[in-house]
Write an enzyme that holds these catalytic residues in place. Structure first.
Site, PDB file in Angstrom:
ATOM      1  N   ASN A   1      25.035 -23.712  -6.745  1.00  0.00           N
ATOM      2  CA  ASN A   1      25.791 -24.945  -6.835  1.00  0.00           C
ATOM      3  C   ASN A   1      25.317 -25.954  -5.794  1.00  0.00           C
ATOM      4  O   ASN A   1      25.113 -27.123  -6.098  1.00  0.00           O
ATOM      5  CB  ASN A   1      27.273 -24.630  -6.638  1.00  0.00           C
ATOM      6  CG  ASN A   1      28.132 -25.845  -6.851  1.00  0.00           C
ATOM      7  OD1 ASN A   1      28.217 -26.370  -7.937  1.00  0.00           O
ATOM      8  ND2 ASN A   1      28.729 -26.308  -5.780  1.00  0.00           N
TER       9      ASN A   1
ATOM     10  N   GLU B   1      -2.441  -5.596  -4.211  1.00  0.00           N
ATOM     11  CA  GLU B   1      -3.148  -5.248  -2.990  1.00  0.00           C
ATOM     12  C   GLU B   1      -4.538  -5.874  -2.971  1.00  0.00           C
ATOM     13  O   GLU B   1      -4.984  -6.388  -1.945  1.00  0.00           O
ATOM     14  CB  GLU B   1      -3.288  -3.723  -2.960  1.00  0.00           C
ATOM     15  CG  GLU B   1      -3.030  -3.096  -1.642  1.00  0.00           C
ATOM     16  CD  GLU B   1      -3.178  -1.608  -1.791  1.00  0.00           C
ATOM     17  OE1 GLU B   1      -4.213  -1.094  -1.386  1.00  0.00           O
ATOM     18  OE2 GLU B   1      -2.266  -0.961  -2.336  1.00  0.00           O
TER      19      GLU B   1
ATOM     20  N   HIS C   1       0.814  -1.196   0.000  1.00  0.00           N
ATOM     21  CA  HIS C   1       0.000   0.000   0.000  1.00  0.00           C
ATOM     22  C   HIS C   1       0.858   1.261   0.000  1.00  0.00           C
ATOM     23  O   HIS C   1       0.615   2.212  -0.746  1.00  0.00           O
ATOM     24  CB  HIS C   1      -0.914  -0.020   1.215  1.00  0.00           C
ATOM     25  CG  HIS C   1      -1.991   1.010   1.150  1.00  0.00           C
ATOM     26  ND1 HIS C   1      -3.101   0.856   0.353  1.00  0.00           N
ATOM     27  CD2 HIS C   1      -2.112   2.214   1.748  1.00  0.00           C
ATOM     28  CE1 HIS C   1      -3.855   1.923   0.474  1.00  0.00           C
ATOM     29  NE2 HIS C   1      -3.288   2.759   1.306  1.00  0.00           N
TER      30      HIS C   1
END
Lengths: 685, 151
Positions: free
Chosen positions: A421, A68, A46
């Site tokens: 990795n 939102e 917001h």
């Protein structure tokens, strides 16, 4: 409004909010039922929406708005958190980040977010609700609650509306929805506008007319109009335009609009309060526990101290000036030693103490918690685990450990590499893990801690470990080691082979780690930072990559030693102790001179030979030896004499001399001359 | 330098090495310094004399005469160090003397040196004949090719 002056603040804060979103979303995934976390994300989103709208970044505002809405649905228990839902939200956060970074890089912050908006919209409305039908029915009677995507008016526009209403004009807010597959959006917009302009006067549109003409909007746009026509007529006329699926006409009064305006202002105030709270949270050094409840009470963490943001460039300038001061301090010290003036000695003594304190402060100022690097990894691990179909838990330990800013900036990429990795090659797939009697979920631990003058960062996994036979086979095939030497290599040596250039153990080049760059890049980067990397691995049990880094790169403590006419500096961090030994104590072990140092055979390195120091050969009875170490290996550096310990400013030799054997850099001594810094790591093999 | 040839007039610094006059574009010259203490850097080619403290910046110094295989420069108070900045590096070169700044019309630069023989030929971007002087234009990128010393 000229928003340039706020730009930097906007970027910084946006980054923080996005980071907060990321963190909370990850938490939410672990505790899907915790509405408090949703509220946290909602608040960040917001605030971000408010800020970006103020700054005029429509795409960001638009996307956050949609995000939102979805969060709001979750909050109100109309939607449930699922990994798929979070995937979409994460994509949205990623795109927001991309836009913010674009703005930071001087771009316009524009990005085609239509697809994500669409996805979010689908989630928001839910699969079971056919959008058009339900909303069409209620469009005439039901008042649509104004939300911020509806129009906001400036004073001038409000006055126009007021005057119109005094002349019995009605004000309507209209939302027009085009078909998803509408081909000529701009043309439809034009037709809508033409119709409206026949009926009355268009006050405002959202997005703006320019954007509508550029087709820079999703399928919905909003218009405000003053007219004398009844709203049913307006709606019906607009529905006649082809490819328009939905028209909502909502009559508004001037009072409503004014209230809305007021609300928006109030909201903004709330937003700023929220953003303050969030900021304080970031400043506090507490590590966030995994439990979700904690994050619901950000006020508890409000005790963070007052801070200001400082541009790192300014700190760099301060640091450079300070380095000059340290050099001059050294010079003053050497002058005062020659002069033997007690008053001068005292002053220099005092100055040394003050500059010492100053140095601590400046260095501390440049210290940043590794958290800033670490906090992007949970997200990455989540995504990778999903991509690789693995179950992986990431534990982060010691995120509050501090490191110099320059090191922090550099260390991110190597860590990404190592974690990739670990995930790709280390942790096995759930089936294999199960078959091997391990829990299905693999654990990767990212750990940071201080030790002496160094910071260690470790990446540990409980995966398959390094397959000795496989690595050796590959190394022999690539000609990195010879077949004869291979069997005699220790497991550690074998493990370290994966750091050599041109090495990749993956049979199939995967998207995750087979990107054409090997772990050798990691090694090079870390070494260029003055650090080192160590691998230990047990087959079937897991691997541990340990990175050792210096606390700071710019000022280090050294021992100055003399070799003939030349002065060299040996970093204190590698020195164990110094000793004076007799020539007769030097033993010959197969062409290598060694000494017996407390029961341990330590090889000697005659620095004047290594560095070809020009001198007349003299046989000395006693030798000065600096005992240095690299990992658990020791060596004795034979020098002519010790000068003493000193703090020096590290300087590079420049690009021309980019790698000189056994020299890691240079410094400027008190007398203005350059002394070279010995790289002990290169001397011990 | 090849890009210098395009320009109408090239402003150059002229310096003396043995009995020849060499030039480098003034845009690459950061300054001309007097001789100071040089710290030797071990395990580098013989033409790398070491590094100096140039107002807080550690700057490598090379002996051009040695680089060209013309023997060693005598390091004394009369020789000069020309600080050359090339791309992101600063390197000082030792010369016998730096005497002049000249404008050379670019059409007087001949790319193929035929007069000059020997080792240094590789480092030469062209020659220019101004009045009765023969000026040798150096190929700085080759002369100042970064070096790596092996183990």
């Amino acid at each position: 409004m000229d928003t340039n002056q706020y730009l930097e603040m906007f970027i910084e804060e946006s980054k923080e909010h996005l980071q907060a979103c990321n963190e909370h979303l990850l938490e939410l995934e672990k505790n899907p039922a915790n509405i408090a976390i949703v509220n946290e994300v909602f608040r960040s989103a917001h605030t971000l929406k408010g800020m970006s709208a103020t700054m005029g970044y429509e795409d960001i505002a638009n996307l956050t708005h949609k995000m939102e809405n979805v969060l709001d649905e979750i909050r109100n228990n109309r939607l449930h958190v699922t990994p798929d839902l979070l995937d979409v939200v994460f994509i949205a956060v990623d795109q927001l980040e991309e836009m913010v970074l674009d703005i930071a890089a001087g771009g316009t912050g524009k990005l085609d977010v239509a697809e994500t908006v669409q996805k979010l919209h689908l989630i928001e409305t839910g699969e079971e609700a056919p959008v058009a039908a339900t909303t069409l029915e209620k469009n005439v009677s039901v008042e649509i609650t104004p939300d911020s995507n509806w129009l906001t008016y400036d004073d001038y526009e409000l006055t126009v509306i007021q005057q119109s209403s005094e002349q019995d004009y009605q004000t309507y807010e209209i939302s027009v929805k085009l078909r998803d597959d509408c081909l000529l959006k701009a043309a439809r917009v034009y037709m809508v506008f033409e119709l409206l302009e026949k009926m009355g006067e268009v006050i405002k549109s959202s997005p703006s007319v320019e954007k509508l003409e550029d087709e820079d909007f999703d399928e919905i746009f909003y218009i405000a109009i003053v007219t004398t026509e009844p709203k049913e007529d307006v709606q019906k006329k607009l529905m006649k335009v082809s490819e328009v699926t939905e028209v909502l006409v909502n009559s508004v009064t001037i009072e409503q609009l004014k209230n809305r305006q007021q609300e928006a202002i109030d909201k903004k105030q709330v937003e700023t309060n929220v953003s303050e709270v969030v900021e304080d949270k970031n400043a506090s050094t507490e590590i966030k526990p995994v439990e979700g409840e904690k994050s619901s009470s950000p006020k508890n963490q409000n005790q963070g101290s007052k801070t200001i943001r400082v541009n790192i460039e300014r700190l760099d300038i301060l640091m450079n000036l300070f380095e000059e001061l340290v050099i001059d301090r050294g010079r003053l010290q050497s002058i005062s030693e020659d002069l033997h003036n007690s008053e001068l000695d005292e002053t220099v003594e005092r100055m040394s103490r003050i500059t010492g304190d100053l140095q601590n402060i400046i260095l501390n100022m440049r210290m940043v918690q590794v958290e800033t690097v670490f906090n992007r990894f949970p997200r990455m691990v989540r995504q990778l685990a999903r991509d690789l179909n693995k179950k992986i838990k990431l534990e982060v330990i010691g995120a509050e450990t501090e490191l110099d800013r320059t090191v922090i900036d550099e260390i991110g990429d190597p860590l990404v590499h190592l974690i990739r990795n670990s995930l790709d090659h280390g942790v096995e797939s759930p089936e294999i893990r199960k078959a091997n009697g391990k829990p299905e979920e693999g654990t990767v631990i990212l750990r940071a801690f201080h030790s002496g003058n160094h910071v260690f960062i470790e990446i540990e996994d409980d995966g398959a470990g390094i397959n000795r036979a496989k690595v050796l086979k590959k190394a022999i095939a690539k000609g990195i080691v010879s077949a004869e030497v291979a069997p005699s290599m220790s497991d550690k040596q074998v493990a370290e082979l994966i750091l050599s250039s041109g090495f990749s153990t993956a049979d199939v080049i995967s998207d995750v780690s087979g990107r054409g760059v090997g772990l050798d890049v990691v090694k090079t980067t870390i070494e260029s930072l003055g650090g080192s990397i160590d691998i230990s691995s047990t087959e079937g049990k897991g691997s541990l990559f340990s990175i050792q880094l210096p606390l700071t790169l710019s000022i280090i403590s050294v021992m100055l030693v003399e070799l003939g006419e030349e002065i060299y500096a040996v970093p204190l961090s590698s020195i164990i102790e110094t000793a004076i030994i007799r020539s007769s104590d030097i033993l010959n072990a197969h062409n290598q001179k060694v000494i017996d140092f407390r029961g341990k055979v330590v090889p000697l390195v005659f620095l004047d030979d290594v560095f070809d120091v020009p001198r007349e050969s003299t046989e000395e009875e006693f030798h000065s030896v600096v005992l240095v170490r690299k990992g658990d290996k020791l060596a004795g550096l034979v020098v002519d004499s010790f000068i003493g310990q000193q703090e020096i400013v590290l300087k590079s030799l420049g690009t021309y001399l980019n790698s000189v054997f056994a020299i890691s850099g240079a410094t400027i001594l008190g007398n203005g001359r350059v002394a070279l810094i010995v790289d002990c790591n290169a001397l011990i093999i | 330098m090849t890009e210098a040839v395009v320009v109408q007039n090239v402003k150059v610094v002229v310096f003396q090495l043995a009995d020849k006059e060499y030039v480098i574009p003034v845009s690459h010259v950061q300054g001309i310094e007097k001789f100071t203490h040089i710290t030797r850097v071990p395990k580098t080619p013989s033409y790398v004399k070491g590094v100096i403290n140039l107002r807080g910046v550690v700057t490598p110094i090379i002996d051009l005469k040695n680089r060209f295989g013309l023997g060693e420069s005598e390091l004394n108070e009369s020789c000069r160090i020309i600080i050359i900045s090339l791309e992101d590096m600063n390197v000082g070169v030792i010369v016998d003397s730096a005497n002049d700044v000249l404008d050379i019309p670019s059409d007087s630069i001949e790319p193929q040196p035929e007069v000059v023989g020997g080792l240094e030929q590789d480092f030469i971007a062209g020659v220019a004949k101004i009045d009765r002087r023969l000026l040798i234009l150096l190929h700085l990128n080759l002369v100042l090719n970064p070096i790596k010393s092996g183990v």
